[in-house]
Write an enzyme that holds these catalytic residues in place. Structure first.
Site, PDB file in Angstrom:
ATOM      1  N   GLU A 119       8.548  -0.440   9.947  1.00  0.00           N
ATOM      2  CA  GLU A 119       8.013   0.262  11.120  1.00  0.00           C
ATOM      3  C   GLU A 119       8.556  -0.278  12.437  1.00  0.00           C
ATOM      4  O   GLU A 119       8.367   0.334  13.498  1.00  0.00           O
ATOM      5  CB  GLU A 119       6.482   0.187  11.119  1.00  0.00           C
ATOM      6  CG  GLU A 119       5.844   1.034  10.029  1.00  0.00           C
ATOM      7  CD  GLU A 119       4.334   0.935  10.012  1.00  0.00           C
ATOM      8  OE1 GLU A 119       3.795  -0.031  10.568  1.00  0.00           O
ATOM      9  OE2 GLU A 119       3.694   1.838   9.432  1.00  0.00           O
ATOM     10  N   GLU A 177       5.684 -11.788 -10.084  1.00  0.00           N
ATOM     11  CA  GLU A 177       5.083 -12.692  -9.100  1.00  0.00           C
ATOM     12  C   GLU A 177       4.977 -14.124  -9.610  1.00  0.00           C
ATOM     13  O   GLU A 177       4.772 -15.053  -8.831  1.00  0.00           O
ATOM     14  CB  GLU A 177       3.693 -12.192  -8.689  1.00  0.00           C
ATOM     15  CG  GLU A 177       2.630 -12.294  -9.757  1.00  0.00           C
ATOM     16  CD  GLU A 177       1.259 -11.927  -9.200  1.00  0.00           C
ATOM     17  OE1 GLU A 177       0.321 -12.699  -9.457  1.00  0.00           O
ATOM     18  OE2 GLU A 177       1.119 -10.890  -8.534  1.00  0.00           O
TER      19      GLU A 177
END
Length: 295
Positions: free
Chosen positions: A79, A110
């Site tokens: 963004e 992970e």
């Protein structure tokens, strides 16, 4: 047991709630996310101040996370281009499991400490780079591997966690604890833990961009008009900042490729676009100083 994993004692019969009560409970619990970030405001401010000189020297922002935390990092990074014209190559996101993990959970990704380190080393970081390491538990192996490699490179490391005294905050240069406590749906850190991470990342990156003179007053004057909506916004922002009519603002914007900063300085100082660009370059993009130079 981690705070984020501890069963919530307030809503032990959540599955029996009427729909209206269920929605209200889920929404109300999110208020704790705001409070957790507010409590961490001094640490977030310290991170902005520490990152600023490094970014001014040409450093990159690097987001690292797994699962929801990784996706929130990607979101914050992507963004920055349309909002602040921040170059894509200076906002890099690493998520455990690679790009596919944005859309599909990658089992075991992970838990790979070494892969986190490998992914960081491939970026060839230096002392100007800033690495944001995000983990609700604060102990995600992929993130900790990335943290270790980032510190070895000399980059500034900022750790975000939702549990106190977590490894990622304890070992980073700056630790930001977002103590959101237990989740209303026990262990689901996509809820208020995720919300707190979104707020904290928004606060950090937006605050940094303000300090980099990408905001004039409270107007996002370095917006990148990548679509029709944002193109229209450049016109309205210029009109608001200068008090001039749409035709005047649009004419100048067309001359400077719809760069709001340049248009404001050109209109307010009554100078050419080329002169406005030189003023902004001289004052490192600071609109206020560019206006004061002539005004």
């Amino acid at each position: 047991m981690l705070n984020t994993e501890t069963p919530n004692v307030l809503h032990t019969e959540l599955d029996t709630y009427a729909t209206a009560d269920l929605a209200a409970a889920l929404i109300d619990d999110q208020l704790n996310a705001v409070q957790a970030v507010r409590a961490a405001a001094p640490q977030i401010a310290a991170a902005i101040d520490a990152a600023l000189p490094r970014i001014e020297a040409g450093g990159r922002l690097v987001y690292v996370g797994a699962g929801t935390s990784g996706r929130l990092g990607v979101l914050d990074g992507v963004e920055l281009l349309p909002t602040f014209s921040w170059p894509d190559e200076r906002a890099i996101s690493l998520i455990a499991g690679g790009k596919q993990a944005m859309f599909v959970a990658v089992e075991g990704a992970e838990d790979d400490t070494e892969q986190g380190a490998i992914d960081i080393r491939e970026l060839h970081l230096n002392q100007h780079d800033v690495v944001l390491l995000i983990a609700a538990s604060g102990a995600t192996p992929y993130v900790l591997g990335a943290l270790q490699a980032a510190r070895a490179s000399g980059a500034l490391t900022v750790g975000f966690a939702n549990n106190p005294d977590a490894p990622v905050t304890r070992c980073a240069d700056i630790g930001i604890t977002l103590n959101t406590g237990s989740e209303i749906i026990s262990g689901s850190t996509r809820l208020k833990a995720g919300t707190s991470q979104k707020i904290a990342l928004n606060t950090f990156s937006s605050g940094l961009m303000v300090k980099l003179h990408k905001v004039y007053g409270n107007l996002m004057v370095d917006v990148k008009p990548t679509n029709i909506k944002l193109l229209r916004r450049t016109v309205s922002l210029t009109m608001h900042a200068t008090g001039k009519d749409e035709q005047t603002c649009r004419k100048v914007l067309e001359e400077c490729d719809f760069h709001v900063k340049t248009a404001i300085v050109a209109i307010q100082n009554q100078v050419s676009v080329a002169t406005a660009e030189k003023l902004l370059a001289h004052y490192q993009g600071d609109v206020r100083k560019a206006l004061q130079a002539i005004g």
